[in-house]
Design a protein around this motif. Structure first.
Motif, PDB file in Angstrom:
ATOM      1  N   ASP A 792     -30.264  46.137 -93.232  1.00 57.69           N
ATOM      2  CA  ASP A 792     -31.066  45.901 -94.450  1.00 57.69           C
ATOM      3  C   ASP A 792     -31.342  46.938 -95.280  1.00 57.69           C
ATOM      4  O   ASP A 792     -32.062  47.155 -96.046  1.00 57.69           O
ATOM      5  CB  ASP A 792     -32.025  44.923 -94.397  1.00 57.69           C
ATOM      6  N   TYR A 820     -31.808  47.664 -99.371  1.00 57.43           N
ATOM      7  CA  TYR A 820     -30.543  47.205 -99.856  1.00 57.43           C
ATOM      8  C   TYR A 820     -31.052  46.278-101.247  1.00 57.43           C
ATOM      9  O   TYR A 820     -31.901  45.498-100.931  1.00 57.43           O
ATOM     10  CB  TYR A 820     -29.897  46.220 -99.020  1.00 57.43           C
ATOM     11  N   LYS A 872     -24.770  45.781 -97.578  1.00 57.32           N
ATOM     12  CA  LYS A 872     -25.927  45.991 -96.529  1.00 57.32           C
ATOM     13  C   LYS A 872     -24.978  47.250 -95.380  1.00 57.32           C
ATOM     14  O   LYS A 872     -24.036  46.754 -95.039  1.00 57.32           O
ATOM     15  CB  LYS A 872     -26.301  45.069 -95.746  1.00 57.32           C
TER      16      LYS A 872
END
Length: 921
Positions: A792, A820, A872
């Motif tokens: 993430d 992200y 990501k």
């Protein structure tokens, strides 16, 4: 006296009085005494309290006065020593401060550290029980770092090289028997056996010790040896022991002051343990200066008596050092050296030496280690200054030694002893065919025959001719021919001349006139070798074979002699030999005589036979090449390869056979089928031929399982065998139970080991959605699929301004990891998280590495820049350019593309207006 009173007054009175009746002074007197010693009342109270005495609350009637007195003495002594060390450290620092005015900052730091180190070493010596003044003296001696020059006069070197040590009280050294005891020496008496005692006594100011229950024993001024005898007699009056059960040791020698004056490198007063001799004291002063005497040093006692210290006597007999033990306040005076003589040349130790009255040339040579073996004694030259001029004197040392006289030397003389320049020449040399060659002494009337008889003629000596080499005065050589037979038979011959210096007789050897003839036998014989040749030429071929151990079983019936031409070795003749005929009849004409340098070569049968073979290849355990034999069949060949492999086909064995005709060769292929025992199906036996190639084919469609490795976020990771040759990735993921909830499909990687392909870009999400996706690869044996966990965050590195806004710990790995944000491109992340592009970075050089390994670059479309979208786990890199390219690149980057666009639109509008105007007309 029964009431409690301040202990301070009592302690000080106890410290300064040992009388039985103590008269207590007032408090002010006690404080003045402490101040006199540099000790404050608070310091004294605190130190006594550490030892368990509260000086304000003590009952003198219930106090052990002797123990209290000891404690007070120790406290005041400790405080005095600490004060002295602090004062010394301050003095050293003050001296260093003076140096700081002319030294750099780095030198200042070293000097400061040196002073602290010196003070610390003095403190350690005091803790070892060494008196303070002695500890200071030891540190001054040992800390001296002055680089001493080389010795000028022989004897100075033992001080400048520090060959003599300076002993301190901490050194465990046993004094010699003639050591004189004095006030302050600590003596330990040890008794064992029937009685036991271990007691230590210090010689007090009155010069005696007081053992318990015994009369006092006066030891001041008594030698160590006499003191042991005296103490043994006195202690035998009270204790029972044998002589060997009694021992006296000196544990701590007293400290004395020695004053060194005159030509010493360091003059002044030195505090040293009394164990040191005058030589040790001189070592503490680093010895005499360059002009200081080493032969006439005066040791002056306090009573006015004196001794002369002669370093040369010490060097010749080091035991005499014991005659120069020191007493307190002794003076050592080093005068200027009066009579120094230089000796050079052929002596073992050329140097400058100091001589005393009565010492002459012979003593000088003795001090110089004696003459070298090659010293010329007939002429010793002495250079001397006399009557304002330099003269040279020649002295015959050999005559001096024979007469027992000596030659008197004067100050400043330079004595030169030459080496014998001329090598010995009273010899004659004899070489060649003799048993004892070499050089021999020429005696009076010695002749050639005398020398030959000494050297002993060898048996191989040539006696009809020899030579005498005689050197002329110009060193040229004259050759005189000799007849040894005549010389030995007639010693009165004119040839038998008297020998002269360096004559050389050369005796010739018969072997020098004989060629080194050989013959050789090689090949199929038991002992091939090269042998000496018979000059009478009596050796035959049969003889040569016998010498070589005979022929081997595999030898042919024929051989060849390689015969070289005697006059031209490059020419060679080949002579065939029938060995069979020679074996059957030694008198055969084949048994010819050998000639010099003949080489007889016997051949082997196998050298005339081809090395036929067969090859076995294909699905066999150990393929290879095997020597052919007529007894070898197909089954034998397969067994020699350790059998067939699992994938071998029994129904397809191809044999490639070479067919040789008169004019051509061709290849035939024979296909056979065998059973599990390698027998032909039709029951016949297949005979192999030379050079057959047997190839066992692999069974069609045979192959082992193909395995891949599935790692990471699937429900059942591990190794999987492929079901068929065309199994795709999506099908395998389905067999593995599918992806887990934490799987990051976009970051999945495929690594192919086959053919060293490496990583293959993959989009697992698309592969799993569409069976016909280009990313739904067909799997191969050894493939490795790795599916990571969800990420993430996004990583940023390269030429950004991140260092301006983040601390080093955040950027320690070289990457900036940030959250992200969906739908944002790479430039957005660089601007919003990394503070923008750095000085060496460029927009067009921004790239994004996606989790699956795919790299996407920024694109320039003339008027605007397109940056890659970020997923990501993506890694954003801002590329950098070289420093030399900055100016050119800045000009390109700084173009105002908006203005360019506006100008272009304006130009197009103008052109369009012009066209419309023309058309309207």
């Amino acid at each position: 006296m029964n009431k409690v009173f301040p202990l301070l007054l009592f302690c000080l009175v106890s410290f300064f009085s040992l009388d039985a009746q103590i008269e207590l002074p007032n408090r002010n007197q006690a404080l003045k005494e402490l101040q006199k010693r540099g000790i404050t009342e608070e310091e004294f109270k605190a130190r006594m309290l550490e030892r368990g005495y509260d000086i304000d609350n003590i009952d003198p009637l219930s106090t052990n006065l002797a123990a209290l007195q000891t404690e007070v003495e120790q406290v005041i002594l400790e405080l005095e020593q600490e004060k002295a060390i602090e004062t010394l450290e301050e003095d050293i620092v003050e001296a260093q401060d003076t140096l700081k005015e002319i030294q750099q900052d780095s030198v200042e730091q070293v000097a400061d550290e040196t002073s602290k180190a010196s003070a610390e070493r003095i403190r350690q010596l005091v803790n070892q029980g060494i008196p303070l003044e002695e500890a200071i003296a030891i540190e001054l001696v040992e800390s001296s770092t002055t680089s001493l020059p080389d010795a000028k006069i022989y004897g100075q070197h033992i001080f400048r090289n520090k060959d003599i040590a300076v002993y301190n009280s901490a050194v465990d050294i046993r004094p010699p028997d003639n050591y004189i005891l004095g006030v302050g020496d600590k003596i330990t008496i040890l008794i064992w056996g029937a009685s036991l005692e271990n007691a230590t006594f210090e010689i007090n100011k009155a010069g005696f010790i007081q053992p318990t229950g015994m009369q006092r024993i006066n030891l001041k001024g008594v030698s160590y040896q006499k003191a042991r005898d005296l103490l043994r007699r006195r202690f035998q009056e009270r204790y029972r022991f044998r002589p060997e059960e009694f021992e006296v040791t000196i544990d701590n020698a007293r400290t004395i002051t020695v004053n060194i004056l005159g030509e010493a490198i360091q003059t002044g007063s030195f505090n040293l343990p009394a164990l040191n001799t005058a030589f040790n004291a001189l070592a503490a002063a680093q010895g005499p200066t360059d002009i200081g005497s080493v032969r006439n040093i005066k040791l002056i006692r306090a009573d006015g008596t004196s001794q002369t210290v002669d370093i040369y006597k010490y060097l010749l007999n080091p035991t005499q050092v014991e005659d120069f033990f020191l007493l307190n306040n002794d003076y050592i005076f080093i005068p200027v050296a009066e009579k120094t003589i230089t000796i050079e040349g052929a002596v073992n130790r050329p140097f400058i030496y100091e001589l005393t009255s009565g010492e002459g040339l012979k003593k000088l040579i003795e001090y110089a280690g004696g003459l070298k073996d090659n010293a010329l004694q007939s002429i010793v030259q002495i250079k001397r200054f006399e009557a304002d001029e330099e003269i040279i004197l020649d002295v015959n040392l050999r005559e001096l030694n024979q007469s027992g006289r000596d030659f008197e030397l004067q100050k400043g003389d330079v004595v030169s002893i030459r080496e014998i320049a001329k090598a010995y020449d009273n010899f004659a040399d004899i070489t060649g065919a003799i048993d004892l060659p070499g050089q021999y002494e020429i005696t009076t009337g010695m002749r050639i025959t005398d020398l030959i008889q000494k050297a002993i003629l060898s048996k191989e000596a040539r006696k009809d001719k020899a030579f005498l080499q005689r050197r002329n005065l110009d060193n040229s050589v004259q050759y005189i021919r000799l007849d040894i037979n005549e010389l030995l038979s007639n010693p009165n011959s004119d040839q038998n001349v008297q020998l002269q210096s360096k004559d050389k007789i050369v005796i010739l050897s018969l072997e020098n006139y004989t060629d080194d003839l050989t013959f050789s036998v090689s090949g199929a014989v038991r002992q091939p070798n090269t042998h000496p040749f018979d000059p009478d030429e009596n050796l035959t071929v049969e003889d040569a074979l016998i010498i070589a151990g005979g022929t081997l079983p595999e030898a042919t019936d024929f051989a060849y002699i390689y015969r070289k031409d005697a006059e031209n070795r490059r020419l060679q003749q080949y002579v065939p030999i029938n060995i069979k005929a020679i074996n059957e009849n030694p008198n055969s004409s084949e048994n010819i005589r050998l000639q010099p340098y003949d080489s007889l070569v016997v051949y082997r049968f196998n050298e005339f036979i081809d090395n036929a073979f067969i090859d076995v290849q294909g699905a066999v355990r150990k393929p290879g090449r095997f020597k052919y034999d007529v007894s070898l069949n197909l089954k034998d060949a397969l067994l020699l390869t350790k059998g067939l492999k699992l994938e071998a086909s029994l129904s397809r064995i191809d044999i490639s056979r070479l067919i040789i005709n008169e004019d051509e060769t061709k290849t035939d292929i024979i296909t056979l089928e065998v059973d599990e025992d390698f027998n032909l199906i039709d029951g016949t036996t297949f005979q192999l031929m030379p050079y057959d190639i047997i190839n066992v084919r692999k069974a069609p469609e045979f192959e082992f399982q193909k395995t891949i490795i599935l790692k990471g976020e699937v429900k059942y990771p591990g190794k999987y065998s492929l079901i068929n040759d065309n199994e795709p990735i999506a099908q395998l993921i389905e067999r593995a139970g599918g992806l887990t909830d934490e799987a990051f499909a976009s970051g999945s990687t495929l690594y192919r080991t086959a053919e060293s392909v490496g990583y293959i870009v993959m989009d697992l999400e698309e592969a799993m959605k569409k069976d016909n996706s280009i990313y739904n690869y067909i799997l191969k044996d050894g493939d490795i699929i790795e599916i990571p966990k969800q990420k993430d965050f996004v990583s940023i590195n390269g030429a950004t301004k991140a260092k301006e806004v983040y601390p080093d710990k955040i950027l320690r790995t070289g990457r900036l990891n940030v959250p992200y944000h969906g739908g944002k491109n790479a430039k957005w992340y660089v601007d919003n998280y990394a503070a923008g592009i750095g000085e060496y970075g460029r927009r067009r050089l921004i790239t994004v590495e996606h989790p699956n390994g795919q790299i996407e670059k920024s694109r320039f479309f003339g008027l605007f820049m397109s940056y890659p979208e970020v997923q990501k786990g993506s890694i954003i890199t801002v590329g950098r350019i070289a420093e030399k390219e900055i100016r050119e690149d800045n000009e390109r980057e700084d173009v105002d593309w908006g203005k360019v666009l506006a100008d272009s639109v304006a130009q197009a509008t103008a052109i369009l207006t012009l066209i419309l105007l023309i058309e309207s007309r």
